[in-house]
Scaffold this active site. Sequence first.
Site, PDB file in Angstrom:
ATOM      1  N   CYS A  39     -54.287  27.577  11.533  1.00  0.00           N
ATOM      2  CA  CYS A  39     -55.211  28.670  11.150  1.00  0.00           C
ATOM      3  C   CYS A  39     -56.471  28.612  12.183  1.00  0.00           C
ATOM      4  N   ASN A  40     -56.706  27.385  12.550  1.00  0.00           N
ATOM      5  CA  ASN A  40     -57.864  27.163  13.616  1.00  0.00           C
ATOM      6  C   ASN A  40     -57.074  26.349  14.695  1.00  0.00           C
ATOM      7  N   ASP A  65     -49.082  24.516   5.047  1.00  0.00           N
ATOM      8  CA  ASP A  65     -50.473  24.551   4.621  1.00  0.00           C
ATOM      9  C   ASP A  65     -50.422  23.448   3.584  1.00  0.00           C
ATOM     10  N   PHE A 122     -56.782  15.750   8.282  1.00  0.00           N
ATOM     11  CA  PHE A 122     -57.600  16.532   9.450  1.00  0.00           C
ATOM     12  C   PHE A 122     -57.713  17.935   8.840  1.00  0.00           C
ATOM     13  N   LEU A 147     -61.275  23.540   6.881  1.00  0.00           N
ATOM     14  CA  LEU A 147     -62.258  24.386   7.782  1.00  0.00           C
ATOM     15  C   LEU A 147     -63.466  23.782   8.032  1.00  0.00           C
ATOM     16  N   SER A 154     -67.589  13.240   7.012  1.00  0.00           N
ATOM     17  CA  SER A 154     -68.599  13.528   8.204  1.00  0.00           C
ATOM     18  C   SER A 154     -69.819  13.014   7.802  1.00  0.00           C
ATOM     19  N   TYR A 204     -69.585  23.851   3.298  1.00  0.00           N
ATOM     20  CA  TYR A 204     -68.785  22.876   3.894  1.00  0.00           C
ATOM     21  C   TYR A 204     -69.185  21.322   3.878  1.00  0.00           C
ATOM     22  N   LYS A 220     -67.058  18.097   1.671  1.00  0.00           N
ATOM     23  CA  LYS A 220     -66.928  16.507   1.898  1.00  0.00           C
ATOM     24  C   LYS A 220     -67.324  15.714   1.004  1.00  0.00           C
ATOM     25  N   ASN A 247     -70.868  12.834  15.701  1.00  0.00           N
ATOM     26  CA  ASN A 247     -70.422  13.996  16.361  1.00  0.00           C
ATOM     27  C   ASN A 247     -69.559  13.909  17.499  1.00  0.00           C
ATOM     28  N   ASN A 262     -71.287  24.805  18.133  1.00  0.00           N
ATOM     29  CA  ASN A 262     -71.533  23.394  18.535  1.00  0.00           C
ATOM     30  C   ASN A 262     -72.178  23.170  19.784  1.00  0.00           C
ATOM     31  N   ARG A 318     -78.569  13.357  17.798  1.00  0.00           N
ATOM     32  CA  ARG A 318     -77.492  12.961  17.155  1.00  0.00           C
ATOM     33  C   ARG A 318     -76.522  11.805  17.726  1.00  0.00           C
TER      34      ARG A 318
HETATM   35  P1  NAD Z   1     -59.960  21.647  13.981  1.00  0.00           P
HETATM   36  O1  NAD Z   1     -60.356  23.013  12.999  1.00  0.00           O
HETATM   37  O2  NAD Z   1     -60.049  21.629  15.386  1.00  0.00           O
HETATM   38  O3  NAD Z   1     -58.808  21.022  13.349  1.00  0.00           O
HETATM   39  C1  NAD Z   1     -58.378  21.454  11.959  1.00  0.00           C
HETATM   40  C2  NAD Z   1     -56.709  21.624  11.810  1.00  0.00           C
HETATM   41  O4  NAD Z   1     -56.666  21.968  10.693  1.00  0.00           O
HETATM   42  C3  NAD Z   1     -56.503  22.832  12.610  1.00  0.00           C
HETATM   43  O5  NAD Z   1     -55.482  22.871  13.548  1.00  0.00           O
HETATM   44  C4  NAD Z   1     -56.217  23.957  11.458  1.00  0.00           C
HETATM   45  O6  NAD Z   1     -55.306  25.038  11.817  1.00  0.00           O
HETATM   46  C5  NAD Z   1     -55.707  22.840  10.368  1.00  0.00           C
HETATM   47  N1  NAD Z   1     -55.722  23.396   9.065  1.00  0.00           N
HETATM   48  C6  NAD Z   1     -56.827  23.909   8.446  1.00  0.00           C
HETATM   49  N2  NAD Z   1     -56.757  24.265   7.270  1.00  0.00           N
HETATM   50  C7  NAD Z   1     -55.297  23.815   7.104  1.00  0.00           C
HETATM   51  C8  NAD Z   1     -54.390  23.986   6.003  1.00  0.00           C
HETATM   52  N3  NAD Z   1     -54.806  24.424   4.816  1.00  0.00           N
HETATM   53  N4  NAD Z   1     -53.026  23.424   6.248  1.00  0.00           N
HETATM   54  C9  NAD Z   1     -52.669  23.159   7.306  1.00  0.00           C
HETATM   55  N5  NAD Z   1     -53.522  22.901   8.270  1.00  0.00           N
HETATM   56  C10 NAD Z   1     -54.698  23.248   8.286  1.00  0.00           C
HETATM   57  O7  NAD Z   1     -61.092  20.724  13.420  1.00  0.00           O
HETATM   58  P2  NAD Z   1     -61.331  19.379  14.063  1.00  0.00           P
HETATM   59  O8  NAD Z   1     -62.840  19.401  14.681  1.00  0.00           O
HETATM   60  O9  NAD Z   1     -60.229  18.652  14.646  1.00  0.00           O
HETATM   61  O10 NAD Z   1     -61.786  18.337  12.545  1.00  0.00           O
HETATM   62  C11 NAD Z   1     -60.952  17.819  11.829  1.00  0.00           C
HETATM   63  C12 NAD Z   1     -61.466  17.431  10.674  1.00  0.00           C
HETATM   64  O11 NAD Z   1     -62.453  16.567  10.879  1.00  0.00           O
HETATM   65  C13 NAD Z   1     -61.928  18.627   9.493  1.00  0.00           C
HETATM   66  O12 NAD Z   1     -61.645  18.085   8.426  1.00  0.00           O
HETATM   67  C14 NAD Z   1     -63.347  18.434   9.778  1.00  0.00           C
HETATM   68  O13 NAD Z   1     -64.202  18.949   8.873  1.00  0.00           O
HETATM   69  C15 NAD Z   1     -63.641  17.158  10.263  1.00  0.00           C
HETATM   70  N6  NAD Z   1     -64.800  16.695  10.818  1.00  0.00           N
HETATM   71  C16 NAD Z   1     -65.182  17.161  12.180  1.00  0.00           C
HETATM   72  C17 NAD Z   1     -66.169  17.059  12.829  1.00  0.00           C
HETATM   73  C18 NAD Z   1     -66.413  17.645  14.057  1.00  0.00           C
HETATM   74  O14 NAD Z   1     -67.675  17.897  14.547  1.00  0.00           O
HETATM   75  N7  NAD Z   1     -65.488  18.337  14.847  1.00  0.00           N
HETATM   76  C19 NAD Z   1     -67.206  16.335  12.239  1.00  0.00           C
HETATM   77  C20 NAD Z   1     -67.055  15.758  11.146  1.00  0.00           C
HETATM   78  C21 NAD Z   1     -65.764  15.924  10.491  1.00  0.00           C
HETATM   79  N1  UFG Z   2     -77.560  22.910  19.034  1.00  0.00           N
HETATM   80  C1  UFG Z   2     -78.268  23.747  20.187  1.00  0.00           C
HETATM   81  N2  UFG Z   2     -77.874  24.873  20.590  1.00  0.00           N
HETATM   82  C2  UFG Z   2     -76.549  25.375  20.215  1.00  0.00           C
HETATM   83  C3  UFG Z   2     -75.843  24.302  19.465  1.00  0.00           C
HETATM   84  C4  UFG Z   2     -76.323  23.250  19.010  1.00  0.00           C
HETATM   85  O1  UFG Z   2     -79.462  23.552  20.490  1.00  0.00           O
HETATM   86  O2  UFG Z   2     -76.097  26.267  20.757  1.00  0.00           O
HETATM   87  C5  UFG Z   2     -78.088  21.752  18.764  1.00  0.00           C
HETATM   88  C6  UFG Z   2     -78.430  21.770  17.235  1.00  0.00           C
HETATM   89  O3  UFG Z   2     -79.550  22.569  16.823  1.00  0.00           O
HETATM   90  C7  UFG Z   2     -78.436  20.088  16.811  1.00  0.00           C
HETATM   91  C8  UFG Z   2     -77.495  19.757  17.993  1.00  0.00           C
HETATM   92  O4  UFG Z   2     -77.411  20.625  18.917  1.00  0.00           O
HETATM   93  O5  UFG Z   2     -79.654  19.738  17.037  1.00  0.00           O
HETATM   94  C9  UFG Z   2     -76.042  19.564  17.611  1.00  0.00           C
HETATM   95  O6  UFG Z   2     -75.413  20.607  16.876  1.00  0.00           O
HETATM   96  P1  UFG Z   2     -73.978  20.795  16.630  1.00  0.00           P
HETATM   97  O7  UFG Z   2     -73.764  22.266  15.880  1.00  0.00           O
HETATM   98  O8  UFG Z   2     -73.155  20.391  17.662  1.00  0.00           O
HETATM   99  O9  UFG Z   2     -73.946  19.635  15.422  1.00  0.00           O
HETATM  100  P2  UFG Z   2     -74.305  19.094  14.089  1.00  0.00           P
HETATM  101  O10 UFG Z   2     -74.940  17.896  14.132  1.00  0.00           O
HETATM  102  O11 UFG Z   2     -75.181  20.177  13.546  1.00  0.00           O
HETATM  103  O12 UFG Z   2     -73.047  19.399  13.126  1.00  0.00           O
HETATM  104  C10 UFG Z   2     -71.743  18.564  13.608  1.00  0.00           C
HETATM  105  C11 UFG Z   2     -70.625  19.108  12.946  1.00  0.00           C
HETATM  106  C12 UFG Z   2     -70.432  19.213  11.326  1.00  0.00           C
HETATM  107  C13 UFG Z   2     -70.759  17.796  10.887  1.00  0.00           C
HETATM  108  C14 UFG Z   2     -72.038  16.782  11.523  1.00  0.00           C
HETATM  109  C15 UFG Z   2     -72.116  15.812  11.168  1.00  0.00           C
HETATM  110  O13 UFG Z   2     -70.644  20.645  13.265  1.00  0.00           O
HETATM  111  O14 UFG Z   2     -69.790  19.659  11.055  1.00  0.00           O
HETATM  112  O15 UFG Z   2     -71.876  17.456  12.907  1.00  0.00           O
HETATM  113  O16 UFG Z   2     -70.873  15.090  11.632  1.00  0.00           O
HETATM  114  F1  UFG Z   2     -70.744  17.671   9.586  1.00  0.00           F
END
Ligand code: NAD
Ligand code: UFG
Length: 339
Positions: free
Chosen positions: A35-36, A59, A81, A84, A125, A150, A154, A180, A200, A232
């Site tokens: 889905c992503n 799923d 992992f 959404l 997170s 979201y 968590k 991050n 992000n 961050r």
């Molecule tokens: P991502 O979207 O790249 O990966 C998530 C994967 O899960 C995708 O491949 C998607 O297709 C799959 N998925 C989603 N819902 C599903 C379902 N119901 N069944 C089966 N597959 C499903 O995201 P990511 O950045 O790799 O993050 C992975 C995990 O880490 C997430 O739970 C996210 O909330 C958590 N997390 C991410 C960040 C970040 O900044 N990337 C920070 C903190 C926590």
């Molecule tokens: N930022 C900008 N311009 C952009 C995007 C981001 O200035 O176009 C800034 C934001 O305002 C923030 C910093 O860059 O100050 C980091 O932003 P991100 O969106 O990259 O990351 P966040 O810290 O907001 O959030 C991330 C994930 C969340 C997670 C969180 C803590 O997106 O899912 O880290 O783990 F919950």
Amino acid sequence: MATILVTGGAGYIGSHTVIELANAGYDPVIFDNFCNSKPAVLARINKICGKNIPFVCGDIRSREQLEQAFNNYKIDGVINFAGLKAVGESVKKPLEYYDNNVNGARVLLDVMKEHKCYNFIFSSSATVYGEPDSVPLTEESPVKRANCPYGQTKVDIEYMCQELQKAVPEFSMVLLRYFNPVGAHKSGLIGEDPRGIPNNLMPYLTQVAVGRLPYLNIFGNDYPTPDGTCVRDYIHVVDLAKGHVAALNHCLNMPGTHIYNLGTGVGYSVLDMVKAFSKAIGRELPYRFAPRRAGDVVQCYSDATKAKKELGWSATLSLDDMTADSYNWQKNNPNGYED
Ligand code: NAD
Ligand code: UFG
């Protein structure tokens, strides 16, 4: 060695973790509904690993599809992992986020319990700490009500895991609080591939660098930080992936709830990131200051000592590695995984 079901294993962090699991001698099985993410990632993972990693399309909300994985493989543990993760989207679609993330984790844990599979690692997170009272954040820092659905999923899944562990004490519940994640695998074959305009910072920077976007908007330059932009704890995704291996090595078959921050312990501002990125590409990256983004916390970085002490893990890759590897991925794949 142990077989680990990696739900969401086709995604950004999951794909990198599958590789580190295979490198460490674990047998990962990828479970994803795309889905992503895109199926093209699977061949890339296989190429890096030099072997075929088993894949089940499914799923986590579907008991039947999970059963298929549990019946076909002898699963010793699960890293979840699958979820959404877009903050803004979650505000518009709270029920979808609760269904996918919380209900998905509930079904997954229930199927695990039925199959007597008691090792669970959850992608939590730093968002669970909300607006911190003080930094750096330790695992003892208070968990707060999140400011978006979201983040609250968590908090709620962490709570569900802790309560289930009390009810079924055989469970080893590992809650990993990521800071991050940025960067990409050195090969440039896999990396972060967001849909549409990135939310992000790092994927936005890489798209400016390859000319897909004209300039970065820096959200706010009047925060109470040294240069006025938010701070961050950016961590290289390969370090983060290795953190999962360290958590498995330590917590597999060790009943209890185990909580770890996965961060570097160092905070960088948005302007620090722009400077580091400009250095990586050898030219100034264009940016403009824009109004603050709703919901942003001012500063968020980890105290990473618990993971170092108990798991023997700490991040080793530098900010230069993070920017260079992110750029390398984007440069080699300007349109991400094109299926
Ligand atoms: P991502 O979207 O790249 O990966 C998530 C994967 O899960 C995708 O491949 C998607 O297709 C799959 N998925 C989603 N819902 C599903 C379902 N119901 N069944 C089966 N597959 C499903 O995201 P990511 O950045 O790799 O993050 C992975 C995990 O880490 C997430 O739970 C996210 O909330 C958590 N997390 C991410 C960040 C970040 O900044 N990337 C920070 C903190 C926590
Ligand atoms: N930022 C900008 N311009 C952009 C995007 C981001 O200035 O176009 C800034 C934001 O305002 C923030 C910093 O860059 O100050 C980091 O932003 P991100 O969106 O990259 O990351 P966040 O810290 O907001 O959030 C991330 C994930 C969340 C997670 C969180 C803590 O997106 O899912 O880290 O783990 F919950």
